[in-house]
Design a protein around this motif. Sequence first.
Motif, PDB file in Angstrom:
ATOM      1  N   UNK A  29       0.837  -1.196   0.000  1.00 17.81           N
ATOM      2  CA  UNK A  29       0.000   0.000   0.000  1.00 17.81           C
ATOM      3  C   UNK A  29       0.870   1.244   0.000  1.00 17.81           C
ATOM      4  N   UNK A  30       0.258   2.287  -0.529  1.00 20.21           N
ATOM      5  CA  UNK A  30       1.015   3.530  -0.666  1.00 20.21           C
ATOM      6  C   UNK A  30       0.743   4.438   0.525  1.00 20.21           C
ATOM      7  N   UNK A  31       1.763   4.685   1.313  1.00 22.48           N
ATOM      8  CA  UNK A  31       1.610   5.531   2.496  1.00 22.48           C
ATOM      9  C   UNK A  31       1.415   6.985   2.064  1.00 22.48           C
ATOM     10  N   UNK A  32       0.333   7.580   2.522  1.00 24.49           N
ATOM     11  CA  UNK A  32       0.117   8.990   2.201  1.00 24.49           C
ATOM     12  C   UNK A  32       1.057   9.852   3.045  1.00 24.49           C
ATOM     13  N   UNK A  33       1.749  10.735   2.353  1.00 22.66           N
ATOM     14  CA  UNK A  33       2.719  11.585   3.043  1.00 22.66           C
ATOM     15  C   UNK A  33       2.018  12.680   3.827  1.00 22.66           C
ATOM     16  N   UNK A  34       2.295  12.710   5.107  1.00 23.94           N
ATOM     17  CA  UNK A  34       1.744  13.742   5.979  1.00 23.94           C
ATOM     18  C   UNK A  34       2.907  14.596   6.487  1.00 23.94           C
ATOM     19  N   UNK A  35       2.591  15.836   6.908  1.00 26.39           N
ATOM     20  CA  UNK A  35       3.659  16.695   7.395  1.00 26.39           C
ATOM     21  C   UNK A  35       4.353  17.399   6.247  1.00 26.39           C
ATOM     22  N   UNK A  36       5.568  17.807   6.464  1.00 27.00           N
ATOM     23  CA  UNK A  36       6.264  18.611   5.465  1.00 27.00           C
ATOM     24  C   UNK A  36       7.001  17.741   4.472  1.00 27.00           C
ATOM     25  N   UNK A  37       6.715  17.925   3.197  1.00 28.25           N
ATOM     26  CA  UNK A  37       7.448  17.165   2.179  1.00 28.25           C
ATOM     27  C   UNK A  37       8.867  17.711   2.056  1.00 28.25           C
ATOM     28  N   UNK A  38       9.749  16.852   1.602  1.00 27.18           N
ATOM     29  CA  UNK A  38      11.144  17.242   1.460  1.00 27.18           C
ATOM     30  C   UNK A  38      11.319  18.151   0.257  1.00 27.18           C
ATOM     31  N   UNK A  39      11.674  19.400   0.485  1.00 28.94           N
ATOM     32  CA  UNK A  39      11.851  20.285  -0.662  1.00 28.94           C
ATOM     33  C   UNK A  39      13.176  19.971  -1.344  1.00 28.94           C
ATOM     34  N   UNK A  40      13.318  20.316  -2.629  1.00 26.25           N
ATOM     35  CA  UNK A  40      14.574  20.074  -3.331  1.00 26.25           C
ATOM     36  C   UNK A  40      15.697  20.867  -2.669  1.00 26.25           C
ATOM     37  N   UNK A  41      16.916  20.363  -2.803  1.00 29.52           N
ATOM     38  CA  UNK A  41      18.032  21.040  -2.135  1.00 29.52           C
ATOM     39  C   UNK A  41      18.219  22.453  -2.676  1.00 29.52           C
ATOM     40  N   UNK A  42      18.844  23.270  -1.863  1.00 31.01           N
ATOM     41  CA  UNK A  42      18.969  24.690  -2.152  1.00 31.01           C
ATOM     42  C   UNK A  42      20.436  25.029  -2.391  1.00 31.01           C
ATOM     43  N   UNK A  43      20.707  25.798  -3.417  1.00 30.89           N
ATOM     44  CA  UNK A  43      22.078  26.252  -3.666  1.00 30.89           C
ATOM     45  C   UNK A  43      22.337  27.507  -2.842  1.00 30.89           C
ATOM     46  N   UNK A  44      23.601  27.675  -2.455  1.00 28.67           N
ATOM     47  CA  UNK A  44      23.914  28.848  -1.649  1.00 28.67           C
ATOM     48  C   UNK A  44      25.323  29.351  -1.919  1.00 28.67           C
ATOM     49  N   UNK A  45      25.519  30.620  -1.606  1.00 27.09           N
ATOM     50  CA  UNK A  45      26.833  31.241  -1.810  1.00 27.09           C
ATOM     51  C   UNK A  45      27.554  31.500  -0.494  1.00 27.09           C
ATOM     52  N   UNK A  46      27.147  30.829   0.553  1.00 24.74           N
ATOM     53  CA  UNK A  46      27.756  31.123   1.848  1.00 24.74           C
ATOM     54  C   UNK A  46      29.265  30.910   1.861  1.00 24.74           C
ATOM     55  N   UNK A  47      29.792  29.805   1.298  1.00 22.56           N
ATOM     56  CA  UNK A  47      31.244  29.635   1.330  1.00 22.56           C
ATOM     57  C   UNK A  47      31.979  30.778   0.628  1.00 22.56           C
ATOM     58  N   UNK A  48      31.439  31.218  -0.505  1.00 19.44           N
ATOM     59  CA  UNK A  48      32.077  32.326  -1.230  1.00 19.44           C
ATOM     60  C   UNK A  48      32.040  33.603  -0.399  1.00 19.44           C
ATOM     61  N   UNK A  49      30.880  33.898   0.142  1.00 16.01           N
ATOM     62  CA  UNK A  49      30.730  35.137   0.908  1.00 16.01           C
ATOM     63  C   UNK A  49      31.613  35.126   2.149  1.00 16.01           C
ATOM     64  N   UNK A  50      31.733  33.960   2.759  1.00 17.95           N
ATOM     65  CA  UNK A  50      32.622  33.846   3.922  1.00 17.95           C
ATOM     66  C   UNK A  50      34.058  34.056   3.508  1.00 17.95           C
TER      67      UNK A  50
END
Lengths: 90, 90
Positions: A1-22
């Motif tokens: 059976x297919x479990x219905x997802x409850x709660x927050x779905x996993x959003x796609x990963x996010x790119x960031x410039x923190x290493x550059x800015x640091x």
Amino acid sequence: MIAKTIGRPSPPPLHNRLPVLRAERGLSRQDLATAISVNYQTIGYLERGEYHPSLDLALRLAEYFNLPIEAIFSRTPFSPLSEKVYGGPA
Amino acid sequence: MIAKTIGRPSPPPLHNRLPVLRAERGLSRQDLATAISVNYQTIGYLERGEYHPSLDLALRLAEYFNLPIEAIFSRTPFSPLSEKVYGGPA
DNA sequence: ACTTATTGTTGTATTTCTACAACAATAAGT
DNA sequence: ACTTATTGTTGTAGAAATACAACAATAAGT
């Protein structure tokens, strides 16, 4: 059976410039963490894209770097700032 | 004794322009919710400032409205858009 | 008066976010 | 070789974000 997802779905990963800015400012993760009042490991999680920041945290980072949020975090990959400034190869 | 706070501290409430942006476009909460793929009650929570959106959600809203995040959410109160455009009383 | 759409309220369930701690792995400096 | 700073890894705990459901309260339209 297919479990219905409850709660927050996993959003796609996010790119960031923190290493550059640091790097540009010569900041360690601990330095940045202290500046915006978070644990230094939280910066690590963000840089590795292991989770998304809260909007509150994103706003504090944007304020600290004096940049719009979109310059720090993006759903699509960033192009290098160096290229943006000096242009690509001739 | 003073209980040490663990986990996420409650950030200060966030101001938002969602009701205005919806009104301008004649959108119900359900309409907006459908457009950005969230539950319509989530829009309600955001409008009432009862919680902060994830950065992912904020980015989707910004993309939908074609605005920077800072035009939709702010740590400081917004001034009316009408005043910004037409100026204050003479 | 009836229906319908919109919004608010309350409650439960699940996931993500963040703090914190302890330790390993590198790298840099002495 | 030793120390120190920086980063990565693993684990636990607690709070916030989101989904979902059911119902009340308005408001608008007929």
